[in-house]
Design a protein around this motif. Structure first.
Motif, PDB file in Angstrom:
ATOM      1  N   SER A  54       0.849  -1.186   0.000  1.00 40.01           N
ATOM      2  CA  SER A  54       0.000   0.000   0.000  1.00 40.01           C
ATOM      3  C   SER A  54       0.888   1.241   0.000  1.00 40.01           C
ATOM      4  N   PRO A  77      -4.533  -8.912  -5.914  1.00 39.89           N
ATOM      5  CA  PRO A  77      -4.639  -8.318  -4.575  1.00 39.89           C
ATOM      6  C   PRO A  77      -6.074  -8.122  -4.115  1.00 39.89           C
ATOM      7  N   GLU A  78      -6.991  -7.818  -5.051  1.00 42.34           N
ATOM      8  CA  GLU A  78      -8.370  -7.552  -4.631  1.00 42.34           C
ATOM      9  C   GLU A  78      -9.081  -8.802  -4.119  1.00 42.34           C
ATOM     10  N   GLN A  79      -8.444  -9.955  -4.316  1.00 51.73           N
ATOM     11  CA  GLN A  79      -9.061 -11.189  -3.833  1.00 51.73           C
ATOM     12  C   GLN A  79      -8.632 -11.545  -2.407  1.00 51.73           C
ATOM     13  N   TYR A 124      -2.763  -2.201   7.090  1.00 57.15           N
ATOM     14  CA  TYR A 124      -2.580  -0.872   6.492  1.00 57.15           C
ATOM     15  C   TYR A 124      -1.467  -0.873   5.436  1.00 57.15           C
ATOM     16  N   MET A 135      -0.761  -3.409   3.376  1.00 58.15           N
ATOM     17  CA  MET A 135      -1.034  -4.315   2.268  1.00 58.15           C
ATOM     18  C   MET A 135      -2.029  -3.655   1.319  1.00 58.15           C
ATOM     19  N   ASN A 136      -1.749  -3.710   0.040  1.00 56.43           N
ATOM     20  CA  ASN A 136      -2.683  -3.140  -0.932  1.00 56.43           C
ATOM     21  C   ASN A 136      -3.759  -4.173  -1.279  1.00 56.43           C
ATOM     22  N   THR A 137      -4.500  -4.573  -0.252  1.00 55.35           N
ATOM     23  CA  THR A 137      -5.597  -5.521  -0.425  1.00 55.35           C
ATOM     24  C   THR A 137      -6.787  -4.916   0.301  1.00 55.35           C
ATOM     25  N   TYR A 138      -7.897  -5.643   0.374  1.00 59.56           N
ATOM     26  CA  TYR A 138      -8.960  -5.233   1.290  1.00 59.56           C
ATOM     27  C   TYR A 138      -8.494  -5.550   2.702  1.00 59.56           C
ATOM     28  N   GLY A 139      -8.839  -4.697   3.636  1.00 61.89           N
ATOM     29  CA  GLY A 139      -8.330  -4.933   4.981  1.00 61.89           C
ATOM     30  C   GLY A 139      -9.135  -4.240   6.062  1.00 61.89           C
ATOM     31  N   MET A 140      -9.051  -4.814   7.241  1.00 66.12           N
ATOM     32  CA  MET A 140      -9.695  -4.169   8.389  1.00 66.12           C
ATOM     33  C   MET A 140      -8.839  -4.317   9.637  1.00 66.12           C
ATOM     34  N   MET A 178     -13.163 -15.059  -1.014  1.00 68.53           N
ATOM     35  CA  MET A 178     -12.035 -14.179  -0.676  1.00 68.53           C
ATOM     36  C   MET A 178     -10.964 -14.949   0.106  1.00 68.53           C
TER      37      MET A 178
END
Lengths: 638, 346
Positions: free
Chosen positions: B17, B47-49, B64, B66-71, B92
């Motif tokens: 990211s 990455p979006e997977q 934060y 990683m250029n993926t979805y994250g929480m 996912m």
């Protein structure tokens, strides 16, 4: 002649009534809930307006015969529009001395008391704390007492069936103990006669329920009829009663209780939005029935998750909301307290989520099976930081259906968690429900971006729309990868930010987003005349009692109007203006005065509280008296 | 939601990211972050997977970066958040980043239940045996006697053992790796990635600020050969700088022997079986220097149906049997009555 089934021959006189309130009370194992539900069903099918209130102990099976184990089911049926399960009882059925002891105070003077005389033995009297039988000491002289040997009559009816089976050369599977358990149907048959109820729906129920147990089925049917005939032939009842059909709007009706209505509302909302429901929950009284109901809805794609605790229950729904579906959780006060931190996370993440609190008596474990409205301030303020969320409250059992759908609409439109308040009374009470045509319900619009919304192909997860809602990018969408979290985030980018002015701006933004919901919710309606001097403001499950009390007050010439709030945060946009129109504002609540405190703070109005914290709903008469007293109090409570 | 993955090649940069990494210089977390990015770039899934979900603690800042979805969720609850996420989106690739305090103290309950359900999550537990983010209190994995700010006279708590907890919850995949052995770590991450079910990986991670050297026996190039045994499925447990030491099963207990001494040969050594009984994996997982070499690598890998898979299969089965639900039928129920215009006499 009001009874057309199964009676034959001459009948006694029938008296017309507008309405009647009946309570069945007995041991937890006596089948009182089932008996009450069946009587409700037949009354509703007949066409009365009906409102019910089950009242059961927290103990599952307290020792038989004790006051701790008394379970009751009350219903009010009427030829007029009714809103409550009734105050005083016209008829009390007490299956044992403990049930009599716990309920007699609520039977009106001159009311009918039916007891099972066979259960008034020394042991049961002692368990109930009677030194001698109240049936013979004159203490019940104010009531019309009918002591019936129900157990004996039940056994006799079953013995006849047994003899019949033997004549046919068949086995008979019921023991004497099994046979005695049918006695609740005797009581039901007797009350059906008393109020001229058709028994066809009950017969149908018994046939369905015991389809595979012919002996149980036939025994129950015989005992049911025996109870009915007993009323007709015994010399003790002078007459029976008739409550005519109510003028309900035409259409198809069913009985509906609050928890079931919530579950159905969530399922319908998920279908209207095209988002399968994810429901994470941990069992807790009185919210658990929502989980039971939703667990059946797999053919609608409903995923229920019984989590390891309350925190996991809400955490899983936050994950599900991030994953892009309709997510909901429900609990009661103690469980909602545990969910508090995660609710704050949901506010920070700005994800759509529904949190239901079926309130019960508190604090701590409190009164798990009793009703209360004492979690309002918890709902509005009970989280760390400035943490606003939309708070809705259902007013009637059937309204739980609509409020679930409304919660989903708000959650999606404003990208916010929505907290729905109901209570133990709404959860378990029933009333007739005009079944809506689902095709007439508006779809719930949900949008997911597929393209970047920022400069240079950037995706800004906290960029806002006209409702100040942020976009909801579905995980898996190429180019829109983003991270969200509980740390304060920079406006638009959502990156972690410790900037002081950014924090203030974001706090204000989250508040403004919730406030803005009032712009698209309906205005507050007021029941009553324009020139009313006194405004009664209520919320939640007290609706019925308040509406009936205000109707009675107005009939007496009092200038009073009633506003019942469905949205408690934000308040309806016209509420301040309504309050200003009145000289006096009264706020009845089943708590220590929580809404009153909020109204005083927000509108600088000298609102006065009417409180009750007994684990029981308001009675119409007590509200009537208390409101009337305050209306005529020139000092305005000072 | 799937996207065409053919013809797309990924580099480490695709998974990075734009955020500056803010761990302390020298922190073990950096090498784990690098290893994860390298492994994912190799795997060829876009990455979006991926979704990275974390709790609270130093390591939980991981998403934060990683250029993926994250929480970045709340303390201890990452596995519960990830469970809900994975049930809804089994498509996912879902990873959980947690620490010893996050997963074993405040979130212990969720860790146990996630593992026993076998939710298809890759859980990386960064174990540094200390609370770093709150500046140095003992953690549930700190050894007894540990002197910290909250235990100036030494900790009296008996430590929890992360892999024992996982095995006790019937984990289908249990592994251990060391932050400073990137090559070995990447091998373990690759195996975790390909495991269907909860893959529980304990990573020995050095906190060079508050607990420096807690794992030096396993990290130090000179020390590690004699203090660590790399498990390989089907191979004997051999270790030592000269590869002359091994582990044998002596009665019901494990014992370290020297090959060639006391009549022990390589054939006497315990041979690692990833699918063996839980009890032997339990004993291997609990080996700790100096009495034993710490076992690293994949300790257990068995097949078990995944929770998310079963939740969704149950729904599909019901729909296959009964068809899709009819909403009108549902809300109408089975017992209704019709109200006509009121007729005064009945």
């Amino acid at each position: 002649m009001s009874v057309d089934s199964p009676s034959h021959g001459p009948a006694k006189a029938t008296m017309d009534l507008h309405s009647a309130t009946v309570r069945f009370a007995g041991d937890s194992g006596d089948g009182m809930q089932l008996t009450g539900m069946q009587f409700t069903n037949t009354s509703a099918i007949f066409g009365n307006d009906v409102s019910t209130f089950p009242d059961f102990p927290a103990e599952i099976r307290a020792p038989a015969g004790t006051v701790y184990g008394v379970s009751g089911f009350q219903l009010h049926f009427s030829s007029e529009d009714i809103f409550t399960p009734g105050d005083e009882l016209d008829t009390l059925v007490a299956m044992n001395p403990a049930a009599l002891k716990m309920n007699i105070a609520e039977l009106k003077k001159g009311g009918i008391l039916i007891t099972n005389l066979d259960s008034f033995n020394d042991q049961n009297l002692k368990l109930a704390g009677y030194s001698h039988s109240p049936l013979v000491d004159g203490s019940l002289d104010n009531y019309r007492v009918h002591s019936v040997r129900m157990t004996e009559a039940t056994l006799k009816a079953v013995e006849e069936l047994e003899a019949l089976r033997k004549e046919e050369g068949k086995e008979f599977s019921l023991s004497k103990k099994d046979a005695a358990r049918c006695k609740n149907f005797f009581a039901l048959g007797l009350v059906c006669w008393l109020y001229g109820r058709k028994m066809d729906p009950i017969v149908q129920f018994i046939n369905d329920k015991f389809a595979k147990k012919a002996d149980v089925r036939d025994a129950n049917l015989r005992v049911l009829n025996a109870g009915f005939y007993y009323g007709e032939t015994a010399e003790i009842f002078q007459n029976n009663f008739k409550v005519r059909k109510a003028a309900l709007p035409p259409g198809k009706y069913r009985e509906m209780r609050g928890n079931e209505a919530l579950a159905l509302g969530l399922t319908v909302a998920s279908q209207l939005a095209g988002k399968p429901l994810f429901y994470g929950s941990y069992p807790i009284t009185p919210a658990t029935d929502i989980l039971h109901e939703l667990a059946k809805h797999k053919s609608f794609g409903v995923r229920t998750f019984q989590a390891e605790d309350e925190i996991a229950a809400i955490a899983s729904t936050i994950g599900a909301a991030f994953a892009g579906t309709l997510a909901a959780t429900a609990s009661s006060g103690p469980g909602v307290a545990l969910k508090g931190e995660a609710m704050g996370l949901a506010v920070m993440l700005e994800l759509p989520l529904i949190i239901i609190n079926v309130q019960r008596g508190g604090p701590s474990t409190g009164l798990p099976t009793k009703t209360e409205q004492a979690d309002l301030l918890q709902a509005i303020l009970g989280r760390n930081g400035e943490c606003p969320m939309v708070v809705l409250a259902a007013a009637r059992p059937t309204e739980c259906f609509d409020i679930a759908i409304q919660a989903a609409r708000i959650a999606f439109r404003s990208m916010t968690p929505v907290l729905v308040l109901t209570d133990g009374y709404l959860a378990n009470s029933t009333e007739p429900w005009l079944v809506p045509d689902v095709s007439s319900l508006d779809p719930i619009e949900v949008e997911h971006p597929t393209e970047p919304n920022g400069p240079d192909g950037a995706y800004l997860p906290y960029k806002r729309d006209e409702w100040l809602a942020r976009p909801w990018a579905l995980p898996g969408t190429p180019g829109l990868m983003h991270r969200i979290g509980g740390l304060e985030k920079a406006a638009e980018t959502g990156n972690v930010s410790y900037d002081p002015s950014n924090h203030e701006r974001m706090v204000q933004m989250r508040q403004a987003k919730v406030d803005k919901v009032a712009e698209y919710l309906p205005e507050q309606e007021v029941f009553g005349q324009e020139d009313a001097e006194t405004l009664v403001i209520g919320w939640g499950g007290t609706y019925g009692a308040l509406r009936e009390a205000c109707t009675m007050l107005r009939a007496k010439g009092h200038k009073v109007s009633h506003a019942h709030l469905r949205c408690l945060n934000p308040f309806p946009r016209n509420l301040g203006e309504i309050i200003k129109r009145h000289k006096r504002v009264l706020v009845p609540e089943l708590n220590g005065g929580q809404l009153c405190m909020l109204l005083r703070a927000k509108y600088l109005v000298d609102a006065q509280s009417i409180t009750k914290i007994k684990g029981r709903p308001f009675m119409v008469t007590e509200l009537y008296e208390r409101i009337e007293a305050m209306m005529t109090d020139k000092t305005n409570g000072k | 939601m799937t996207t065409a993955t053919e013809d797309r090649k990924f580099t480490v940069a695709d998974f990075a990211s734009s955020q500056d990494v803010r761990w302390c210089p020298g922190c073990g977390d950096y090498s784990v972050l690098a290893a994860v990015k390298k492994v994912l770039a190799e795997e060829g899934i876009p990455p979006e997977q991926y979704a990275f979900i974390s709790g609270i603690g130093c390591s939980s800042r991981f998403p934060y970066y990683m250029n993926t979805y994250g929480m970045h969720s709340i303390h201890g609850r990452a596995t519960a958040v990830a469970t809900g996420f994975k049930i809804v989106r089994p498509d996912m690739q879902t990873w959980v980043i947690t620490g010893d305090g996050d997963a074993l103290s405040i979130g212990g309950n969720h860790t146990i239940h996630t593992i026993r359900r076998n939710v298809d999550l890759k859980i990386l537990l960064f174990n540094n045996e200390i609370y770093g983010l709150t500046k140095g209190q003992y953690s549930p994995t700190s050894p007894q006697g540990k002197v910290t700010k909250s235990t100036p006279f030494g900790s009296i708590d008996d430590p929890l053992h992360p892999l024992s907890i996982a095995l006790g919850a019937n984990a289908s995949f249990v592994a251990r790796a060391v932050d400073m052995h990137p090559k070995h770590l990447m091998g373990v991450l690759r195996r975790a990635h390909h495991h269907k079910g909860t893959a529980f990986v304990e990573i020995y991670q050095n906190c060079n600020i508050f607990n420096d050297g807690a794992f030096s026996h396993a990290q130090d190039r000179k020390l590690r050969a004699d203090n660590v045994v790399e498990l390989v499925h089907g191979e004997p447990l051999v270790f030592g700088a000269k590869l002359d030491k091994g582990v044998v099963l002596d009665g019901q207990n494990l014992r370290v022997v020297t090959i060639g001494e006391d009549g022990f040969t390589k054939d006497d050594l315990l041979v690692h079986d990833e699918k063996a009984d839980l009890s032997i994996h339990f004993r291997m997982a609990r080996m700790r220097s100096p009495e034993f070499p710490d076992a690293i690598g994949v300790i257990r890998c068995v097949e078990r149906p995944t929770y998310d898979g079963m939740v969704n299969a149950q729904i599909e089965n019901v729909i296959a049997k009964r068809g899709r639900g009819d909403l009108q039928e549902l809300i109408t129920g089975r017992s209704t009555w019709d109200v006509a215009e009121v007729d005064e006499d009945e």
